[in-house]
Design an enzyme around this catalytic site. Structure first.
Site, PDB file in Angstrom:
ATOM      1  CE  LYS A 139      -3.365   2.841   0.455  1.00  0.00           C
ATOM      2  NZ  LYS A 139      -4.258   3.177  -0.643  1.00  0.00           N
ATOM      3  CG  ASN A 171      -1.078   5.604  -1.637  1.00  0.00           C
ATOM      4  OD1 ASN A 171      -1.633   5.245  -2.658  1.00  0.00           O
ATOM      5  ND2 ASN A 171      -1.725   5.833  -0.515  1.00  0.00           N
ATOM      6  CB  CYS A 180      -4.265   8.692   0.822  1.00  0.00           C
ATOM      7  SG  CYS A 180      -5.774   7.924   1.437  1.00  0.00           S
TER       8      CYS A 180
HETATM    9  P1  NAD Z   1     -12.270   8.721   7.818  1.00  0.00           P
HETATM   10  O1  NAD Z   1     -11.598   9.678   8.730  1.00  0.00           O
HETATM   11  O2  NAD Z   1     -13.176   9.230   6.744  1.00  0.00           O
HETATM   12  O3  NAD Z   1     -13.125   7.684   8.691  1.00  0.00           O
HETATM   13  C1  NAD Z   1     -12.658   7.019   9.802  1.00  0.00           C
HETATM   14  C2  NAD Z   1     -13.840   6.721  10.710  1.00  0.00           C
HETATM   15  O4  NAD Z   1     -13.414   5.861  11.775  1.00  0.00           O
HETATM   16  C3  NAD Z   1     -14.440   7.949  11.382  1.00  0.00           C
HETATM   17  O5  NAD Z   1     -15.814   8.011  11.075  1.00  0.00           O
HETATM   18  C4  NAD Z   1     -14.220   7.718  12.878  1.00  0.00           C
HETATM   19  O6  NAD Z   1     -15.258   8.213  13.686  1.00  0.00           O
HETATM   20  C5  NAD Z   1     -14.158   6.201  12.926  1.00  0.00           C
HETATM   21  N1  NAD Z   1     -13.479   5.629  14.102  1.00  0.00           N
HETATM   22  C6  NAD Z   1     -12.288   5.977  14.642  1.00  0.00           C
HETATM   23  N2  NAD Z   1     -12.010   5.170  15.697  1.00  0.00           N
HETATM   24  C7  NAD Z   1     -13.031   4.292  15.813  1.00  0.00           C
HETATM   25  C8  NAD Z   1     -13.308   3.200  16.685  1.00  0.00           C
HETATM   26  N3  NAD Z   1     -12.457   2.828  17.640  1.00  0.00           N
HETATM   27  N4  NAD Z   1     -14.456   2.523  16.519  1.00  0.00           N
HETATM   28  C9  NAD Z   1     -15.324   2.880  15.541  1.00  0.00           C
HETATM   29  N5  NAD Z   1     -15.112   3.885  14.676  1.00  0.00           N
HETATM   30  C10 NAD Z   1     -13.981   4.590  14.809  1.00  0.00           C
HETATM   31  O7  NAD Z   1     -11.117   7.847   7.192  1.00  0.00           O
HETATM   32  P2  NAD Z   1     -11.021   7.211   5.706  1.00  0.00           P
HETATM   33  O8  NAD Z   1     -10.702   8.273   4.733  1.00  0.00           O
HETATM   34  O9  NAD Z   1     -12.173   6.319   5.466  1.00  0.00           O
HETATM   35  O10 NAD Z   1      -9.700   6.335   5.880  1.00  0.00           O
HETATM   36  C11 NAD Z   1      -9.668   5.180   6.685  1.00  0.00           C
HETATM   37  C12 NAD Z   1      -8.374   4.441   6.429  1.00  0.00           C
HETATM   38  O11 NAD Z   1      -8.334   4.005   5.063  1.00  0.00           O
HETATM   39  C13 NAD Z   1      -7.118   5.287   6.629  1.00  0.00           C
HETATM   40  O12 NAD Z   1      -6.097   4.485   7.122  1.00  0.00           O
HETATM   41  C14 NAD Z   1      -6.780   5.751   5.225  1.00  0.00           C
HETATM   42  O13 NAD Z   1      -5.412   6.027   5.073  1.00  0.00           O
HETATM   43  C15 NAD Z   1      -7.173   4.527   4.415  1.00  0.00           C
HETATM   44  N6  NAD Z   1      -7.524   4.814   3.025  1.00  0.00           N
HETATM   45  C16 NAD Z   1      -8.285   5.898   2.727  1.00  0.00           C
HETATM   46  C17 NAD Z   1      -8.643   6.146   1.398  1.00  0.00           C
HETATM   47  C18 NAD Z   1      -9.469   7.341   1.027  1.00  0.00           C
HETATM   48  O14 NAD Z   1      -9.585   7.608  -0.166  1.00  0.00           O
HETATM   49  N7  NAD Z   1     -10.064   8.060   1.969  1.00  0.00           N
HETATM   50  C19 NAD Z   1      -8.220   5.242   0.394  1.00  0.00           C
HETATM   51  C20 NAD Z   1      -7.476   4.128   0.743  1.00  0.00           C
HETATM   52  C21 NAD Z   1      -7.132   3.923   2.071  1.00  0.00           C
END
Ligand code: NAD
Length: 442
Positions: free
Chosen positions: A213, A217, A269
């Site tokens: 991953k 990136n 990201c």
């Molecule tokens: P985000 O911030 O949109 O969402 C994360 C969610 O997790 C939030 O709603 C938060 O309230 C919740 N959360 C945190 N701790 C928690 C817990 N203990 N129990 C339940 N819920 C909890 O994040 P995202 O953009 O969806 O990214 C999530 C992961 O995926 C990250 O590691 C990111 O790097 C990775 N990622 C993101 C993308 C993207 O395009 N956004 C793409 C690939 C990978």
């Protein structure tokens, strides 16, 4: 299959909706009560094309539900995805506190599962969040520390590659599915889950999956900084970077994607993942100079562009500048690490009056800049502006009526930070045009 997704953000919500749509029973968990309330009403806490329809349909058909109770989801599910945020700390290290607390809650729930007849007893925990190498082992240790019983629980790394703005399509048709599993049996369960997508699956060790991953990136970000460095050189030598990139991109070893010069990358990201990888290499005493340069080039792009604006417009104090696009990229409302933030902050600090329009990100932008003049269209932004800056390449900006834009502006000045316009056409319409690495014939 019975699936639990912890974290209902861009990744978790989309993943949950897609798994439900494929016929699985999915429970989505989030600590944010407001988010869960909104979702239960069938409304979306984020903007993502097509998401609302797929979420509502699967809720109506009883395959998708939402809760704030992690234990509820964990007990009923065989596969538990962790999709919580992994933001950067100040020194670039990944803040794993959300992942750690999700793992602790899973462990605590499993501790009581032996006595609970309604609970499924075999668990696979999948790290879908982007996490540094070694986090699989960390999650496994945390779960074991809390669970104190023999219920089998394996930790898999299954990084996510979806892109905001096309997340549903990406989740349904991923280029590849990476399954970093501790053994064959565990890998097979994940293969069964994903088989219906009929996409290439690559089975690796947990640590390799975690690295894949970041390496992916980092490579994409490198392409962007590479073409931006070439753009900066093109400006000096009198070449046009769009022509250069086109000429390069037809070579299949290079490829055309991610060779668009502009203001650089932002988002939730690339910036944090690259800093995290640099931090990990520093920890292992390996100087990842190459990626440090990628960051340096990227951070320099907005400043270079601002210098161009100042050179043309002079002191920006008291002047009115229009900003087209605020989100970190088109088709999303995500403002995390958006280039617009540094551009607008610098202008506001210099006493510039900023007008802005973005098709979907203005509500999020208001949390950062409550006092900008937010407009309803690009034309409203142009009205009275002494310069117009394209920051996000939304499609609707590509075909604007430029005669109308010119008649509304105080000065016909376009700073195209995403190279969406043809410089000669802009010139023929009577604009003074600046892009990134463009060659404009006199
Ligand atoms: P985000 O911030 O949109 O969402 C994360 C969610 O997790 C939030 O709603 C938060 O309230 C919740 N959360 C945190 N701790 C928690 C817990 N203990 N129990 C339940 N819920 C909890 O994040 P995202 O953009 O969806 O990214 C999530 C992961 O995926 C990250 O590691 C990111 O790097 C990775 N990622 C993101 C993308 C993207 O395009 N956004 C793409 C690939 C990978």
């Amino acid at each position: 299959m019975n699936i639990c997704i912890i974290g209902m953000g861009y990744v978790g919500l989309v993943t949950g909706a897609v798994f439900a749509d494929l016929g699985n029973d999915v429970i989505g968990v989030d600590k944010d009560k407001g988010k869960i309330e909104v979702l239960r009403k069938g409304l979306m806490p984020i903007y993502e094309p097509g998401l609302e329809e797929i979420v509502r349909r699967n809720m109506d058909e009883g395959r998708l539900s939402f809760t704030t109770e992690t234990a509820l989801g964990v007990k009923k599910s065989e596969i538990i995805f962790i999709a919580v945020g992994t933001p950067p700390k100040d020194d670039g290290e990944t803040d794993l506190s959300f992942v750690e607390s999700a793992a602790a809650e899973i462990g605590q729930t499993l501790d009581g599962v032996e006595e609970d007849d309604s609970a499924l007893r075999y668990k696979i925990v999948v790290n879908k969040s982007t996490v540094p190498v070694g986090t699989g082992a960390l999650v496994s240790d945390i779960i074991e520390k809390y669970k104190r019983n023999t219920i089998p629980c394996h930790v898999v790394s299954n990084p996510e590659f979806l892109r905001e703005g096309s997340a549903i399509a990406d989740a349904l048709h991923p280029d590849r599915i990476i399954i970093g599993a501790p053994n064959r049996e565990v890998a097979m369960r994940l293969i069964e889950l994903y088989a219906v997508l009929e996409r290439p699956m690559i089975i690796t060790s947990v640590r390799s999956a975690e690295m894949i991953k970041y390496a992916s990136n980092a490579f994409l970000a490198t392409k962007i900084s590479f073409v931006n460095a070439m753009a900066n050189l093109c400006e000096l030598v009198g070449a046009d970077v769009d022509e250069v990139a086109k000429g390069m991109g037809y070579d299949p070893r290079i490829g055309r994607d991610f060779l668009r010069a502009g203001l650089g990358f932002g988002g939730s990201c690339f910036p944090k993942d690259i800093l995290s990888l640099i931090h990990v290499s520093d920890e292992y005493d390996y100087d990842l100079k190459m990626l440090k340069s990628v960051v340096e080039v990227n951070e320099g792009q907005p400043a270079r562009f601002l210098a161009k604006i100042r050179q043309e417009m002079g002191d920006l104090r008291g002047k009115t500048v229009g900003i087209l696009g605020l989100a970190f990229k088109p088709n999303t409302d995500d403002m995390r690490e958006a280039v617009s933030i540094s551009i607008i902050s610098s202008m506001l600090a210099n006493g510039t009056a900023v007008k802005a329009y973005d098709p979907v990100a203005m509500e999020n932008a208001k949390k950062i800049f409550p006092h900008l003049t937010y407009c309803h269209s690009a034309y409203e932004v142009a009205e009275g502006a002494q310069g117009l800056v394209v920051v996000t390449e939304w499609n609707e900006f590509r075909q604007l009526n430029m005669d109308k834009i010119k008649s509304l502006m105080k000065e016909p000045l376009i700073f195209d930070g995403r190279n969406i316009y043809d410089p000669q056409k802009m010139k023929s319409k009577g604009f003074k045009y600046y892009g990134v690495g463009r060659y404009i014939q006199e």
